[in-house]
Design a protein around this motif. Structure first.
Motif, short mmCIF file in Angstrom:
data_model
loop_
_atom_site.label_atom_id
_atom_site.label_comp_id
_atom_site.label_asym_id
_atom_site.label_seq_id
_atom_site.Cartn_x
_atom_site.Cartn_y
_atom_site.Cartn_z
N ASP A 178 -69.24 -105.39 -5.24
CA ASP A 178 -69.61 -104.81 -3.94
C ASP A 178 -68.54 -103.87 -3.39
OD1 ASP A 178 -67.75 -106.73 -3.43
OD2 ASP A 178 -68.96 -107.88 -2.00
N VAL A 179 -67.49 -103.61 -4.17
CA VAL A 179 -66.52 -102.57 -3.81
C VAL A 179 -66.46 -101.64 -5.03
CG1 VAL A 179 -65.09 -103.81 -2.14
CG2 VAL A 179 -64.65 -104.11 -4.58
N ASP A 180 -65.99 -100.40 -4.82
CA ASP A 180 -66.12 -99.45 -5.93
C ASP A 180 -64.88 -99.39 -6.83
OD1 ASP A 180 -64.51 -98.24 -4.11
OD2 ASP A 180 -65.60 -96.36 -4.01
N GLY A 181 -64.11 -100.46 -6.84
CA GLY A 181 -62.98 -100.51 -7.77
C GLY A 181 -61.93 -101.49 -7.29
N VAL A 182 -60.79 -101.46 -7.97
CA VAL A 182 -59.67 -102.30 -7.56
C VAL A 182 -58.84 -101.48 -6.58
CG1 VAL A 182 -57.60 -103.52 -8.34
CG2 VAL A 182 -59.65 -103.44 -9.81
N TYR A 183 -58.54 -102.07 -5.45
CA TYR A 183 -57.79 -101.38 -4.40
C TYR A 183 -56.35 -101.88 -4.34
CZ TYR A 183 -61.81 -98.98 -2.36
OH TYR A 183 -62.86 -98.14 -2.14
N THR A 184 -55.52 -101.12 -3.64
CA THR A 184 -54.12 -101.50 -3.47
C THR A 184 -53.98 -102.80 -2.68
OG1 THR A 184 -54.15 -99.98 -1.61
CG2 THR A 184 -53.13 -99.18 -3.65
N SER A 185 -55.02 -103.17 -1.92
CA SER A 185 -55.07 -104.47 -1.25
C SER A 185 -56.54 -104.74 -0.95
CB SER A 185 -54.22 -104.45 0.02
OG SER A 185 -54.02 -105.78 0.47
N ASP A 186 -56.84 -105.95 -0.48
CA ASP A 186 -58.24 -106.26 -0.20
C ASP A 186 -58.78 -105.29 0.85
OD1 ASP A 186 -60.70 -107.27 0.51
OD2 ASP A 186 -60.04 -109.36 0.54
N PRO A 187 -59.72 -104.41 0.47
CA PRO A 187 -60.19 -103.38 1.41
C PRO A 187 -60.87 -103.96 2.64
CG PRO A 187 -61.53 -103.39 -0.59
CD PRO A 187 -60.39 -104.33 -0.83
N ARG A 188 -61.25 -105.22 2.57
CA ARG A 188 -61.90 -105.83 3.75
C ARG A 188 -60.88 -106.19 4.83
NH1 ARG A 188 -66.78 -105.83 2.07
NH2 ARG A 188 -67.13 -106.25 -0.12
N VAL A 190 -57.31 -104.71 4.66
CA VAL A 190 -56.43 -103.55 4.85
C VAL A 190 -57.31 -102.30 4.76
CG1 VAL A 190 -54.42 -102.33 3.96
CG2 VAL A 190 -54.54 -104.81 3.79
N THR A 191 -57.68 -101.78 5.93
CA THR A 191 -58.65 -100.67 5.93
C THR A 191 -58.06 -99.41 5.29
OG1 THR A 191 -57.98 -100.34 8.19
CG2 THR A 191 -60.11 -101.39 7.85
N ARG A 192 -56.74 -99.32 5.25
CA ARG A 192 -56.14 -98.14 4.63
C ARG A 192 -55.86 -98.34 3.14
NH1 ARG A 192 -51.75 -96.61 9.12
NH2 ARG A 192 -51.71 -94.54 8.18
N ALA A 193 -56.41 -99.40 2.56
CA ALA A 193 -56.20 -99.61 1.12
C ALA A 193 -56.79 -98.45 0.33
CB ALA A 193 -56.86 -100.92 0.70
N LEU A 412 -48.35 -97.20 0.32
CA LEU A 412 -49.67 -97.32 -0.33
C LEU A 412 -50.83 -96.85 0.53
CD1 LEU A 412 -49.20 -100.87 -1.94
CD2 LEU A 412 -49.06 -98.67 -3.08
N ASP A 413 -50.59 -96.62 1.82
CA ASP A 413 -51.70 -96.27 2.73
C ASP A 413 -52.43 -95.00 2.27
OD1 ASP A 413 -51.06 -98.41 4.24
OD2 ASP A 413 -50.24 -97.29 5.94
N ALA A 414 -53.75 -95.05 2.42
CA ALA A 414 -54.54 -93.85 2.12
C ALA A 414 -54.17 -92.78 3.13
CB ALA A 414 -56.03 -94.20 2.23
N ALA A 415 -54.27 -91.52 2.70
CA ALA A 415 -53.89 -90.41 3.59
C ALA A 415 -54.85 -90.36 4.77
CB ALA A 415 -53.95 -89.12 2.82
#
Ligand code: ADP
Ligand code: ASP
Ligand code: MG
Length: 415
Positions: A178-188, A190-193, A412-415
C-alpha cells in the motif's frame, strides 16, 4: 523497449486484496503481465484485518492455546483470497488455480506460528506455469514434518513470495503493497520521508529487523542468500512490474551514491526491565540471562550500570512486549538467588534506530543522534550499536518527535 519473457513471482499484501474490487484490480494487473507473455506465480495475503481477527479468536478461545491449532485457524485468511483471486482471473479468461501451502507442498520446520520454510517442491507448479497457467499460492503457510499446517510469523507472505521466487528461479519477485516503495522512514509517521530508488539487502535486513514492516525480515534474509531481485511497489498505482518506479533491493556495489544513513526506524515491540541492586560479581549476568534464554525469551539491549561501591549494581535490558510477563515471572522466581531488591518493568518504551552502510566509513554518526535527541529533551535509556546501525531506547511518547528529528538531522527530508 520490448521485453522478453520472464518468470515473475508477484505478492499482494492485505490492503491490496482488501475486498472484491481490489482483488479484481489485482487480477487485471496480473492479466497485463500474463498478456505480455510472462510466466506468473502470485502469492496472496489474507484480506486486510482478517489475520488479526483470527488471532483474536484463538486468544479468546484459550489464552494458552495449542500452537498447532492456532496455525490451523490463522492460515485460513489466505485460503479465501487465493480462491477468490483464481476465480477473478478465470473470469478474465486466464487459466488459473489456487494452491494452499500443503498442496505444493511448502515444507517448513515444526516451529508452529513461526515456522521457517525449508523446501518448496515446485515440480508440478513449474509444469503448469510452462503450460500457461497462473499459479495463485496462499502465502504465510506451509506444512511441517508432522504433516500439520504451519504459519510463518506475522508478515510471512513476503517470505513465501521470496522463497517461491528462489525455488522457481524467477527473474524477479515483486512485492505489491500500500506504499510505492521503501522509504527513508515509515511514511505514515514521517511525512517528509523519501522513497528510495534502491536499498542494499543488508540495510533492508537491518531496517526490517528494527521495525520497518514493509518486508518481513526473513524474506530479506532469503533474498540476500539466494540473490533474488526484489522490488517493492504499490498495487494502488496503475502501472505494472518493470514500468513502476518502486524500490529495488540490490547488492551494495549497485548503489552509486551511498548516504551515510539510509533509514530511520522504530519498534514499539519492546519492554524494559531493570533489576535493582544485583550483586556485582562474576556469573551474575549468566544467572539472569540463562533462564530467560531457556524459556525462549529473547533479550535485545543490555546495560549494566556502574556500581557505586563495587558490590551491587543495576541491570537494565529489553525483551519483546509479548514476553514481558513471562520474563518477570521467571526472574521473580529467582529473586533470592539473583539477590536484586526490586524488578522495575516498563512497557512504555520504543526503540528508534538509524541504519546505513555508510556508517562503516564515517565517524560521528552516533554523536549526531545523541545530541539531536538531547536538544529535544529526549532521554536515552539504553543504547546498542552494530556496524551499520545505532539503536536507542526512549519513552514511547517521543516516538514521532524523535523519528522526525533524526530524519532531518541526517539530511533525509524530502525537498
Ligand atoms: P502488506 O499488507 O502489503 O504486507 P504491510 O502493512 O505489512 O503491507 O507493510 C506496508 C507498511 O509498512 C506501510 O503501509 C508503511 O506504513 C509501513 N512501513 C514502515 N516502515 C516503512 C518504510 N521504511 N518504508 C515503507 N513502508 C514502511
Ligand atoms: N496475513 C498474514 C499477516 O497478517 C501474513 C501477511 O500478511 O504477510 O501477518
Ligand atoms: Mg506485510
Amino acid at each position: 523497449m520490448e521485453e522478453t519473457m520472464s518468470r515473475i513471482v508477484a505478492k499482494f499484501g492485505g490492503t491490496s486484496v482488501a475486498d472484491l474490487d481490489r482483488i479484481r484490480a489485482v487480477a487485471a494487473r496480473v492479466k497485463r503481465e500474463y498478456d505480455a507473455g510472462h510466466e506468473i506465480a502470485v502469492v496472496v495475503s489474507a484480506m486486510a484485518g482478517v489475520t488479526n481477527d483470527l488471532v483474536d479468536l484463538t486468544r479468546a478461545a484459550h489464552s494458552m492455546h495449542d500452537a498447532r491449532e492456532y496455525d490451523v485457524v490463522v492460515s485460513t485468511g489466505e485460503q479465501v483470497t487465493a480462491g477468490l483471486l483464481a476465480i477473478c482471473l478465470q473470469e478474465q479468461g486466464i487459466p488459473a488455480r489456487s494452491w494452499l501451502g500443503w498442496q505444493v507442498p511448502v515444507r517448513t520446520s515444526d516451529a508452529h506460528a513461526k515456522a521457517r520454510i525449508e523446501k518448496i517442491e515446485t515440480e508440478e507448479m513449474e509444469r503448469r506455469l510452462s503450460d500457461g497457467q497462473v499459479c495463485v499460492l496462499a502465502g504465510f503457510q506451509g506444512i511441517g514434518p508432522d504433516n500439520r499446517i504451519t504459519t510463518l510469523g506475522r508478515g510471512g507472505s513476503d517470505t513465501t513470495a521470496v522463497a517461491l521466487a528462489a525455488a522457481l528461479n524467477a527473474d524477479r519477485c515483486d512485492i505489491y503493497t500500500d506504499v510505492d516503495g521503501v522509504y527513508t522512514s515509515d511514511p505514515r509517521i514521517v511525512t517528509r520521508a523519501r522513497k528510495l530508488d534502491k536499498i542494499t539487502y543488508e540495510e533492508m535486513l537491518e531496517m526490517a529487523s528494527l521495525g520497518a514492516k514493509v518486508l518481513q525480515t526473513r524474506s530479506v534474509e532469503l533474498a540476500m542468500n539466494h540473490g533474488v531481485p526484489v522490488q517493492v511497489l504499490s498495487s494502488f498505482e496503475d502501472a505494472i512490474g518493470s514500468d513502476l518506479p518502486g524500490t529495488l533491493v540490490v547488492d551494495e556495489e549497485d548503489i552509486v551514491e551511498q548516504e551515510i544513513v539510509s533509514g530511520v526506524t522504530y519498534s514499539r515491540d519492546e519492554a524494559k526491565i531493570t533489576l535493582m541492586r544485583v550483586a556485582d560479581r562474576p556469573g551474575v549476568a549468566a544467572a539472569i540471562f540463562g533462564p530467560l534464554a531457556d524459556a525462549n525469551v529473547n533479550v535485545d539491549m543490555i546495560v549494566q550500570n556502574v556500581s557505586e561501591d563495587g558490590t551491587r549494581t543495576d541491570m537494565t535490558f529489553t525483551v519483546t512486549r509479548g514476553d514481558l510477563d513471562r520474563a518477570i515471572e521467571i526472574l521473580e522466581a529467582r529473586k533470592d538467588e539473583l539477590g536484586f531488591t526490586d524488578l522495575v518493568p516498563d512497557a512504555d518504551v520504543v526503540k528508534v534506530s538509524v541504519v546505513g552502510v555508510g556508517m562503516r566509513s564515517h565517524a560521528g554518526v552516533a554523536q549526531r543522534m545523541f545530541s539531536s535527541l538531547a536538544e529535544r529533551g529526549i532521554n536515552i535509556q539504553v543504547i546498542s550499536t552494530s556496524e551499520i546501525k545505532i539503536s536507542v531506547l526512549i519513552a514511547e511518547e517521543f516516538t514521532e518527535l524523535a523519528l522526525r528529528a533524526l530524519h532531518t538531522v541526517y539530511g533525509l527530508d524530502a525537498a
